[in-house]
Design a protein around this motif. Structure first.
Motif: not given
Length: 386
Positions: A236-243
């Motif tokens: 899965c790709t989270c981009s900048n939204y790791i939280g």
């Protein structure tokens, strides 16, 4: 054009309408043309957001027991790949009562469980389906028609556009999805990206995945596949939204999450920044300098690190000073602490970080164990981290 604006930061951005609203409007126009012979220049659609959209109708056509027309997608100021695309509807009479809805050319078909529609169905989500049915039923009532209708939504450019969306990764083949829960596109691409990462996790969960692989983007994908030898089928790709990625994974009940990312991204997480967009937080140089200080770096090195334009430049300085290993180990410990605090006790979470120029740089204490889980059954030889 929809004249609806919302404030975003210091700007006023124009809203648009979704592919679902376009499909509903096109279906309304086609149904009216079929049942009454009227070639309407435009129709009004009441959206779930409570906003009425007037959409221009294009490409009217009709024949025995069928009619069609189209609406051009207006994405407003949202950077959406479907902006300006024609969404077409063909309405045909049928013997059985009621309204059936399907997808034609350029509308994707669902091939994996866990999405809004069952496997085998056209990727026309629930809200657009309800909107299309409501518009067509209204046209039927106005015309006094008691038979049945079949609505087929198509997107001439859909198959080409799908390659620029998440659809191929989600198992939606052959075109784009007809989407929209509110009927209105609000120019907030952050919300769309977060929804996409949630959907990827939902699909992975439905496929039986227990140990989740997450990367911020292409760099992480390449390193995970080419260096670590991991299968990216359900990553899965989270981009900048790791939280957000961690929170959703914990809520879905995954057993573990392995995060693989570039040092420049994960060093921010080590400092507690769970949204790593540069407009939200940075702190790369400050964090790198702080860990170098903890490792005993001299003042001149710390000043040079603080002035480094990139983390790769900082890595070069640390390598020259003989402090690369202890500084990366210190960052890994901080990263582990932040990740475990966010994930809580139910989700086992580990991370690996790297540099495109210098390769593997660090890992949290249990990363090797999760790597072993991901590599099990993988019939390739992958390099170790030792």
């Amino acid at each position: 054009m929809l004249e609806l604006y919302i404030p975003v930061g210091k700007k006023r951005l124009r809203c648009g309408y979704t592919t679902g609203t376009c499909a509903a409007a096109a279906a309304a126009g086609a149904a009216r043309l079929l049942l009454t012979g009227e070639r309407l220049p435009a129709v009004k659609v009441d959206t779930p957001a409570g906003i009425t959209v007037e959409a221009q109708l294009l490409d009217h056509a009709a024949g025995p027991d069928w009619a069609s027309c189209a609406v051009r997608k207006d994405g407003g100021d949202d950077p959406d790949v479907t902006d300006g695309t024609l969404i077409c509807a063909r309405v045909e009479k049928r013997c059985a009562p009621g309204v059936t809805i399907d997808g034609g050319t350029g509308v994707g078909r669902v091939t994996r469980p866990g999405l809004n529609q069952p496997v085998g169905q056209a990727a026309i989500n629930s809200t657009p389906r309800r909107m299309i049915a409501a518009q067509v039923e209204q046209a039927m009532a106005q015309a006094g028609y008691t038979g049945g209708l079949t609505v087929t939504i198509s997107v001439p450019e859909g198959e080409a556009l799908a390659g620029r969306t998440f659809n191929p990764r989600l198992g939606i083949v052959g075109g784009i999805s007809i989407l929209g829960t509110s009927g209105i596109v609000r120019p907030m691409s952050e919300a769309a990206l977060i929804d996409s990462l949630y959907l990827e996790q939902d699909v992975a969960k439905a496929a039986g995945v227990k140990d989740l692989l997450v990367t911020p983007g292409n760099y992480g994908d390449s390193f995970a596949a080419e260096t670590l030898g991991l299968d990216l089928t359900h990553r899965c790709t989270c981009s900048n939204y790791i939280g957000h990625a961690i929170d959703h994974a914990a809520g879905l009940g995954f057993s573990s999450l392995l995060l693989v990312g570039h040092l420049g991204k994960l060093i921010k997480v080590a400092a507690g920044c769970m949204n790593t967009h540069s407009k939200v937080a940075d702190g790369r140089r400050e964090t790198l300098t702080a860990h170098a200080a903890l490792a005993g770096g001299p003042p001149e090195l710390l000043r040079a690190l603080f002035d480094s334009p990139t983390t790769d430049a900082g890595v070069a300085l640390l390598q020259k000073a003989g402090l690369l290993e202890p500084v990366m180990a210190s960052i890994a410990r901080a990263l582990e602490e932040q990740l475990r605090r966010r994930a809580g006790p139910e989700l086992a979470i580990e991370a690996i970080f790297f540099s495109n120029q210098y390769g593997m740089l660090g890992k949290t204490s249990g990363a090797e164990g999760l790597l072993a889980r991901h590599r099990s059954g993988r019939m390739i030889s992958a390099p170790t981290m030792d």
